[in-house]
Scaffold this active site. Structure first.
Site, PDB file in Angstrom:
ATOM      1  N   LYS A  63       1.174  -0.772  -0.247  1.00 19.92           N
ATOM      2  CA  LYS A  63       0.265  -0.011  -0.137  1.00 19.92           C
ATOM      3  C   LYS A  63       0.768   1.442   0.031  1.00 19.92           C
ATOM      4  O   LYS A  63       1.873   1.136   0.597  1.00 19.92           O
ATOM      5  CB  LYS A  63      -0.970   0.150   0.917  1.00 19.92           C
ATOM      6  N   SER A  68      -9.524   1.860   3.073  1.00 29.36           N
ATOM      7  CA  SER A  68      -8.466   2.346   2.237  1.00 29.36           C
ATOM      8  C   SER A  68      -7.637   1.561   1.727  1.00 29.36           C
ATOM      9  O   SER A  68      -6.782   2.206   0.474  1.00 29.36           O
ATOM     10  CB  SER A  68      -8.045   3.404   3.163  1.00 29.36           C
ATOM     11  N   SER A  93     -10.204  -0.126   7.073  1.00 32.24           N
ATOM     12  CA  SER A  93      -9.395  -0.347   6.056  1.00 32.24           C
ATOM     13  C   SER A  93      -8.691  -1.707   5.157  1.00 32.24           C
ATOM     14  O   SER A  93      -8.457  -1.500   4.095  1.00 32.24           O
ATOM     15  CB  SER A  93      -8.089   1.017   5.982  1.00 32.24           C
TER      16      SER A  93
END
Length: 454
Positions: free
Chosen positions: A81, A156, A180
């Site tokens: 990420k 996210s 997330s």
């Protein structure tokens, strides 16, 4: 699977076993996945950056090692990420305001552990600005759900989830501050474990979102989730033990007043409850009491986390309007004393006591309240609209970040529209392997489709 066929779609365990045995070179495995990324990612927008040449060079180094026996992720392509430092790349955090950030000189600890286990980082994945939202988009476009490109993969860690669900990598790192990892896992039909507090190094931003955030992985199988969790936790690969008979509480009450799960998500809990009984466990209806003060505290902490991260920025004008509004409210929350460690500690103690007071081992609930929203440019819409979308479809994750308890999401089927359905299991401290073991029982009793190839 034999060498000579594409390794796209193979699990991390299958790949690492083949590479360790010499049945497949890591370079071939990585090349296969890079080719698939080039084919599929233009429609998905899962990756911010693909490390083509660098990844192949790293794969060659894996192949050159004489002894691979101690590498549980030997040759496995992984994605990271974009808010997690990868040496040689800036850490963008989904924001144009930090696109000129300095290049990271060293890997984040979880990236170091992945690479130390033999994994090859093929790229970094997209996320919403500062990880604030449960949808993933920015000025360059929306990241899309491989199961249906008209819908979001969540957020996210939306780019990581889309990449795994499409078979672009077998495993991807994400992090979870208010859901997330678990929200994208539910949207994309994946296994997503949020470890309990302090089990995996976090070290994100200024203060790990006041201690709410945790690092973890997204995978298509429980076995891969166990493997990824073990590596990130700095442990030898765990072997799951068949759980003894458990007493599992079942709840459908939303933590957010006025939000109710739709029929599809209610049916997912019903299906999961029946499978738990089939697996030999007992289920009992029980509803945690979510105090109003918890909701206010979650919102205040969410806002304040954005404000603290923004303190290091010289120019806020490059931030999206919804983010600037979040920051403004965060500054008000901090000045007003609404961000309280004592309140978070109280909810953690209350949550831990829930399991003993109700005599339950785990708690089952919906993963989502509604279908994943459309994939669109939420970054161009109002803060109010973003808040409404986020809270209406994904209310079930945040309390367990505040409590610092482990929680897992895994698939149980498909919605009538063909999008994945999932449930969430929450456990007391140090129950990560128990949660994974129960998820493994589900996988055996009710196998799920692992990929939605694009």
């Amino acid at each position: 699977m034999e060498y000579g066929t594409s390794w796209v779609g193979a699990t991390a365990k299958q790949i690492s076993r083949a590479v360790r045995r010499g049945d497949a070179p890591a370079t071939q495995v990585v090349a296969d996945h890079l080719e698939q990324i080039s084919i599929s990612d233009p429609s998905l927008h899962a990756f911010r950056v693909v490390r083509g040449g660098e990844a192949l060079s790293e794969a060659e180094k894996v192949d050159d090692q004489e002894d691979l026996a101690g590498l549980p992720l030997a040759g496995v392509p992984v994605a990271v990420k974009e808010n997690t430092a990868v040496a040689g790349l800036p850490t963008w955090s989904g924001s144009a305001a930090v696109r000129s950030a300095a290049v990271a000189e060293e890997d984040h600890e979880v990236v170091r552990r992945l690479r130390g286990a033999g994994a090859v980082v093929v790229g970094v994945t997209r996320m919403p600005e500062m990880g604030l939202w449960a949808t993933t988009d920015d000025e360059s476009g929306a990241t899309r759900n491989p199961w249906n490109l008209d819908h979001t993969p969540g957020g996210s860690s939306g780019g990581s989830a889309a990449a795994v669900a499409a078979g672009l990598v077998p495993i991807a790192q994400g992090n979870d501050g208010l859901g997330s990892i678990r929200i994208p896992a539910a949207c994309c039909g994946l296994v997503g474990l949020k470890p309990g507090r302090g089990v995996v190094p976090c070290r994100l931003g200024v203060n790990d979102w006041f201690g709410l955030a945790e690092n973890g992985v997204l995978t298509t199988t429980v076995a891969d989730s166990v493997l990824g969790f073990s590596v990130l936790a700095g442990r030898p690969p765990a072997k799951l033990v068949e759980p003894s008979k458990l007493r599992i509480g079942v709840s459908t009450r939303s933590p957010v007043v006025g939000i109710k799960p739709d029929e599809a998500n209610l049916s997912a809990v019903t299906t999961a409850s029946k499978l738990l009984v089939q697996a030999g466990h007992d289920t009992v209806a029980t509803e945690p009491r979510y105090p109003n003060a918890l909701g206010i505290g979650v919102l205040a902490t969410w806002f304040a986390s954005a404000a603290i991260e923004a303190d290091s920025l010289d120019d806020l004008s490059a931030l999206q309007p919804r983010t600037r509004r979040h920051i403004q409210l965060g500054r008000v929350a901090r000045r007003s004393g609404l961000v309280r460690q004592a309140q978070r500690d109280g909810w953690r103690e209350r949550s831990i006591n829930f399991f003993s007071d109700k005599s339950v081992d785990l708690l089952l609930m919906p993963a989502l309240a509604a279908a994943p929203p459309p994939a669109t440019s939420y970054s161009d819409t109002s803060w109010r609209d973003n808040m409404s979308v986020n809270m209406r479809y994904a209310p079930y994750a945040a309390p367990w970040n505040v409590a610092g308890l482990p929680a897992i999401v895994f698939p149980v089927g498909l919605r009538p529209d063909g999008l994945p359905l999932a449930v969430q299991l929450v456990g007391p401290p140090d129950s990560e392997l128990l949660l994974l073991a129960v998820a493994g029982q589900f996988e055996v009793l009710n196998p799920w489709q692992r990929h939605a190839f694009v």
